[in-house]
Design a protein around this motif. Structure first.
Motif, short mmCIF file in Angstrom:
data_model
loop_
_atom_site.label_atom_id
_atom_site.label_comp_id
_atom_site.label_asym_id
_atom_site.label_seq_id
_atom_site.Cartn_x
_atom_site.Cartn_y
_atom_site.Cartn_z
N SER A 120 36.40 54.66 43.92
CA SER A 120 35.35 54.46 42.72
C SER A 120 35.69 53.02 42.22
N ILE A 122 37.76 50.77 43.44
CA ILE A 122 37.90 49.65 44.67
C ILE A 122 36.17 48.99 44.61
N GLN A 123 35.35 50.13 45.18
CA GLN A 123 34.03 49.88 45.14
C GLN A 123 33.34 49.13 44.10
N LEU A 124 33.81 49.64 42.99
CA LEU A 124 33.07 48.92 41.87
C LEU A 124 33.26 47.39 41.78
N ARG A 125 34.83 46.91 42.09
CA ARG A 125 35.10 45.74 42.20
C ARG A 125 34.22 45.04 43.49
N GLU A 126 34.15 45.56 44.43
CA GLU A 126 33.33 45.11 45.53
C GLU A 126 32.00 44.94 45.31
N GLU A 127 31.44 45.91 44.47
CA GLU A 127 30.19 45.49 43.96
C GLU A 127 29.73 44.26 43.23
N LEU A 129 31.26 41.58 43.69
CA LEU A 129 31.35 40.31 44.59
C LEU A 129 30.08 40.56 45.19
N LEU A 130 29.43 41.56 45.85
CA LEU A 130 28.32 41.54 46.33
C LEU A 130 27.14 41.18 45.57
N ARG A 132 26.96 38.82 43.65
CA ARG A 132 26.72 37.42 43.98
C ARG A 132 25.72 36.95 44.83
N LEU A 133 25.41 37.68 46.06
CA LEU A 133 24.80 37.60 46.94
C LEU A 133 23.11 37.87 46.75
#
Lengths: 161, 161
Positions: A120, A122-127, A129-130, A132-133
DNA sequence: TATTGTTATACTCTATAACTATA
DNA sequence: TATAGTTATAGAGTATAACAATA
């Protein structure tokens, strides 16, 4: 759609239309994993240990060698990691009654809880980043990633090897 | 658009909507670089040497330390690589007359020719892989990759670190 | 004294080979 | 004999520290 006016994108001369995929993927992957290390550290997990928890939760694995191969590691390398995970009660490692050479590997409830918590975070951080796209790029990126990383190695080699 | 019916995708419990980006990127990047190694070998280039050629062709670099940082390597690690590239006449390494401590680095014509040949071969393979994707995903993937890999490290850390 | 490049050293990660136990 | 797991060893890759030249 393309920004270049020349007709030959794979360019026998002149600059190519884009940078190499690998040249973009390598630094991005390095930066991503580096950014996620603190999360793992906070839970006392090494990267390979987390990979083990992820893999065991998908589908059961019968042998340690198969587990190692599944996560792209060496069978000799995961032993210390399995020792630690077992000692901490996150996984079970029991001899198979049918063939006492093999160790049946499974996640404990606590192991699954830890996996959930870490994933949870990790994916929160990844989201972040995403986010920004542009939405279209984001969806295409994730879908492409899922497609490409789902390719079995032999099929991958057949395409590009 | 999403395949899941649950409302909470970042999932405090249950399975997440997707695998971790890093968990997909790491094997994909490893497979890609492995597949491109034979191309580099055929031209007698190590991976870092190719990274140097790529970087020098973009914009001139004044110091070796700056070059190393630009390609994510250690300054002590590229020395042997620069030695080899210089010996083969692929790069020039001349003391800056203004400050004789620094070595001005540049690509020779032959270095640029080699870079072009290798990059063409590599991108040709990469295009084969990309051709397996739906056009929309492919474009989104490449654009997202360009956006994310163009993020300066401090901005990256600000988002995710 | 500070900086660029270099060399030497140590450390980490990874792969190879040898060993034990089961079959 | 062959296989799963383990241990021991060696190798590659990487980072840290000390050194020489120049500023």
């Amino acid at each position: 759609m393309t920004e270049r006016t020349t007709e030959d994108d794979t360019a026998s001369h002149g600059r190519p239309a884009r940078r190499d995929l690998a040249a973009m993927l390598v630094p991005l992957t390095r930066a991503l994993t580096a950014a996620e290390l603190p999360v793992l550290d906070a839970h006392g997990l090494a990267m390979w240990a987390y990979a083990v928890l992820l893999r065991l939760d998908d589908t059961p694995v019968r042998t340690q060698a198969a587990l190692a191969q599944a996560i792209g590691a060496d069978k000799t390398r995961i032993i210390g990691i399995l020792d630690d995970l077992e000692r901490r009660g996150l996984i079970r490692r029991e001899p198979d009654p049918a063939d006492r050479r093999v160790r049946l590997l499974s996640l404990t409830d606590e192991g699954r809880r830890l996996r959930d918590a870490v994933q949870s975070a990790i994916q929160l951080r990844e989201e972040k980043l995403l986010s920004r796209l542009p939405a279209a790029d984001r969806d295409g990126f994730v879908r492409a990633l899922q497609t490409l990383s789902a390719l079995p190695p032999d099929e991958f080699d057949e395409i590009i090897g």
